[in-house]
Each structure stands twice: as C-alpha cells, then as structure tokens.
Design a protein around this motif. Structure first.
Motif, mmCIF file in Angstrom:
data_model
loop_
_atom_site.group_PDB
_atom_site.id
_atom_site.type_symbol
_atom_site.label_atom_id
_atom_site.label_comp_id
_atom_site.label_asym_id
_atom_site.label_seq_id
_atom_site.Cartn_x
_atom_site.Cartn_y
_atom_site.Cartn_z
ATOM 1 N N CYS A 128 44.283 10.546 -11.088
ATOM 2 C CA CYS A 128 43.218 11.388 -11.641
ATOM 3 C C CYS A 128 41.955 10.576 -11.907
ATOM 4 N N GLY A 132 38.841 11.289 -9.719
ATOM 5 C CA GLY A 132 37.726 11.802 -10.501
ATOM 6 C C GLY A 132 36.494 10.930 -10.396
ATOM 7 N N LEU A 136 34.937 11.445 -6.833
ATOM 8 C CA LEU A 136 34.217 12.714 -6.751
ATOM 9 C C LEU A 136 32.916 12.661 -7.551
ATOM 10 N N ARG A 194 30.567 21.372 -7.709
ATOM 11 C CA ARG A 194 31.095 21.002 -9.013
ATOM 12 C C ARG A 194 31.941 22.128 -9.592
ATOM 13 N N THR A 195 31.501 23.355 -9.379
ATOM 14 C CA THR A 195 32.274 24.508 -9.855
ATOM 15 C C THR A 195 33.624 24.596 -9.159
ATOM 16 N N TYR A 204 35.345 22.092 -7.913
ATOM 17 C CA TYR A 204 36.189 21.023 -8.440
ATOM 18 C C TYR A 204 36.734 21.364 -9.827
ATOM 19 N N LEU A 205 35.913 22.039 -10.630
ATOM 20 C CA LEU A 205 36.318 22.348 -12.002
ATOM 21 C C LEU A 205 37.171 23.599 -12.106
ATOM 22 N N TYR A 206 37.164 24.436 -11.077
ATOM 23 C CA TYR A 206 37.864 25.721 -11.163
ATOM 24 C C TYR A 206 39.351 25.585 -11.494
ATOM 25 N N TRP A 251 45.916 17.943 -8.982
ATOM 26 C CA TRP A 251 45.069 19.005 -8.432
ATOM 27 C C TRP A 251 44.360 19.765 -9.553
ATOM 28 N N SER A 278 41.973 16.691 -11.995
ATOM 29 C CA SER A 278 41.031 15.709 -11.460
ATOM 30 C C SER A 278 39.582 16.201 -11.552
ATOM 31 N N GLY A 279 39.343 17.503 -11.430
ATOM 32 C CA GLY A 279 37.984 18.024 -11.564
ATOM 33 C C GLY A 279 37.435 17.833 -12.963
ATOM 34 N N MET A 337 36.486 14.299 -13.238
ATOM 35 C CA MET A 337 35.241 14.138 -12.488
ATOM 36 C C MET A 337 34.035 14.501 -13.353
#
Length: 301
Positions: free
Chosen positions: A93, A97, A100, A115-116, A118-120, A176, A179-180, A183
């Motif tokens: 992670c 992170g 990214l 970015r959205t 990745y964060l979803y 999965w 990690s966002g 980031m």
C-alpha cells in the motif's frame, strides 16, 4: 462588584449558562463514550481473567486464559497470518500509494477524475470488497474462467481455494481498497513540499531520482508515519473483509486474530479466551498508536 454587574445581575447568569451550554450538550456523548467504549474495554479486560464461557462469569482464574490461548494452534495460525498479511499489506500500500501520488503530482490532465477513481474503492465497505473479490477469484466464475474462455485452457488462478495461497487473496483485496487512500495522504504531503527547494536542487544538477531520494521522500516522513499507523491498525482489526472473502478458510488458512476472537467468543462459547485475544489485539494497537501520538505531541511542544 462592578457597576455593570450591579446594574444587570442577570447578565452574569446568562454568561454562565452560555459557557456551560457546550458542556451540557456534550455531556451525554461523553457519558456514552465513557460507558460503551472505555467501560466495555475494562469489562473485556476483566473477563479475560475469569472463567467465562457462554455467559460472563466472575470466577477469577488469573492468567489461565492467556496461557491456554497460546497453546491453541488456531491462534498461532492467526498470528502468523497477521504477520504475513500486515507486512505485505502495509508495504504494498505504501509503495503503490507513493507511486500513484508521484504520478498525479506531475500535473497531468484529468487529475481530479483519476484521483476520484483511485479513491473510489475506499468509499466501499469491506463487505462489498470481499464479496466482489470472492467472485473475481472464484475459479468457476472469476478470472480463471474468463481467461480459459478466451482460449488459454491451462490457465489456473485458484489461490482462494489453496490453503497455502489464500492469505494472499486477502492482501490483494485489501491493497485494492486502501491504496487510493494512502495515495491521497502522500499527494497531500507532496503538495506541501517547497518548490523553491526543488528548483534549487535541479539548478545544482540533481537528477530526478536523486531529487526524490534525497529531498522529496525524506520530507514525506510524517505521511509515511500516518499511513503506517492507519494501515497497521486496519490490519490488526481486519474481520469483515476476511469473512466476506474467505470465511477464514480453507480450514483456518486465512484465520486472523479478529476472526479467531469472534469464533471463540460467539461460536465456541469460550468468552474468557476470546476476551484474552481481544485484549492482546488492543495492546498491539496501543503499542503502535501511543508512541505515534507521543511523538506528535512532543513535536508540537
């Protein structure tokens, strides 16, 4: 007494009520937290020293539950799995992170959209993540079936059914999802670095690799510490992801301390041993968070 207080004695009462109002409003919340968080922590600690089975018991037996706990093979498996899962989860992670975040820090187009994306995953519950990845990894309907349908009939990806590899499926799903979020933490740290310092290093002939290795990454130490603390406590208390993805199986191949605690408390009716395992988990989390908070407070002072 001042002239204003003599002329308007009710004003002081109003001021006192105004000062006391936040405390009055917050007092029920404080009482609830004190009882249902810290009170139950102390109650669990007490149960870990009693002969509690299906119901709480007040027969004091000392350290016997802790001695019995470390004789249980399933607990050894849970601790071993936690070490494997925690090390891989935190390492991957942080590495992913950071990568990214560095890519997004290049001011690429559609940065907000990417970015959205990745964060979803972080917006999903671990139950949803576990169920989704259970479908993806199922040899009958998931990745293996799809690839074989494309013509690679010898392709195999049955980790979720393999007792030696199943723990790594937990790592895949957890990385999965998280990690966002890591980031975003690193990206905030990158955006806080002084650009003048970076420009000065570039003028002095520093390469991009040296720039990140000697200037950027060392200044991300607070972000690394924050990410480590968050990921470590998430790894220790992981329960819902494991239950949704593998159910702790095959057998006890993906058993973690949280699933062990639940099964021994509510399935095997060994409340004392379950409480002992919960206390050990709490102490492990405290051993990570307390030094971090102490260092943060010391730096502020």
């Amino acid at each position: 007494m001042s002239i204003s207080e003599t002329a308007n004695p009710r004003g002081s009462v109003v001021d006192r009520l105004r000062d006391a109002l936040p405390k009055i409003v917050l007092s029920p919340t404080v009482a609830i937290v004190a009882i249902f968080v810290y009170g139950f922590i102390l109650f669990t600690l007490y149960l870990s020293f009693t002969n509690s089975r299906i119901l709480p018991s007040f027969e004091w037996i000392g350290w016997q539950n802790y001695e019995n706990l470390f004789r249980i093979r399933a607990w050894d498996t849970a601790v071993s799995n936690l070490v494997i899962f925690g090390v891989l989860y935190i390492t991957i992670c942080c590495a992913l992170g950071l990568l990214l975040a560095i890519l997004l820090d290049q001011r690429i187009r559609a940065e907000g959209f990417i970015r959205t994306i990745y964060l979803y995953p972080m917006a999903l519950s671990f139950i949803v993540t576990g169920v989704a990845w259970k479908w993806f990894l199922d040899p009958g309907i998931g990745i293996e079936a799809v690839v074989r349908g494309w013509g690679w009939t010898t392709f195999e990806f049955n980790w979720i059914k393999d007792s030696q590899m199943a723990i790594y499926t937990i790592v895949i799903a957890a990385v999965w999802q998280t990690s966002g979020f890591v980031m975003a933490m690193f990206l905030a740290g990158l955006r806080g670095i002084d650009n003048e310092m970076l420009k000065a290093a570039q003028i002095d002939g520093a390469s991009t690799l040296a720039l990140y290795r000697r200037i950027v990454i060392p200044q991300l130490r607070p972000a690394f510490m924050s990410a480590f603390v968050v990921l470590a406590h998430m790894a220790i208390k992981s329960y819902d992801l494991v239950i949704a993805l593998t159910g702790g199986g095959p057998g006890t191949a993906t058993e973690l301390p949280a699933t062990f605690m639940y099964s021994y408390t509510f399935t095997r009716n060994q409340m004392g041993i379950g409480a002992a395992s919960a206390v050990i988990m709490l102490m492990t989390i405290a051993a990570i968070i307390v030094p971090y908070l102490w260092s943060e407070l010391r730096e502020k002072k």
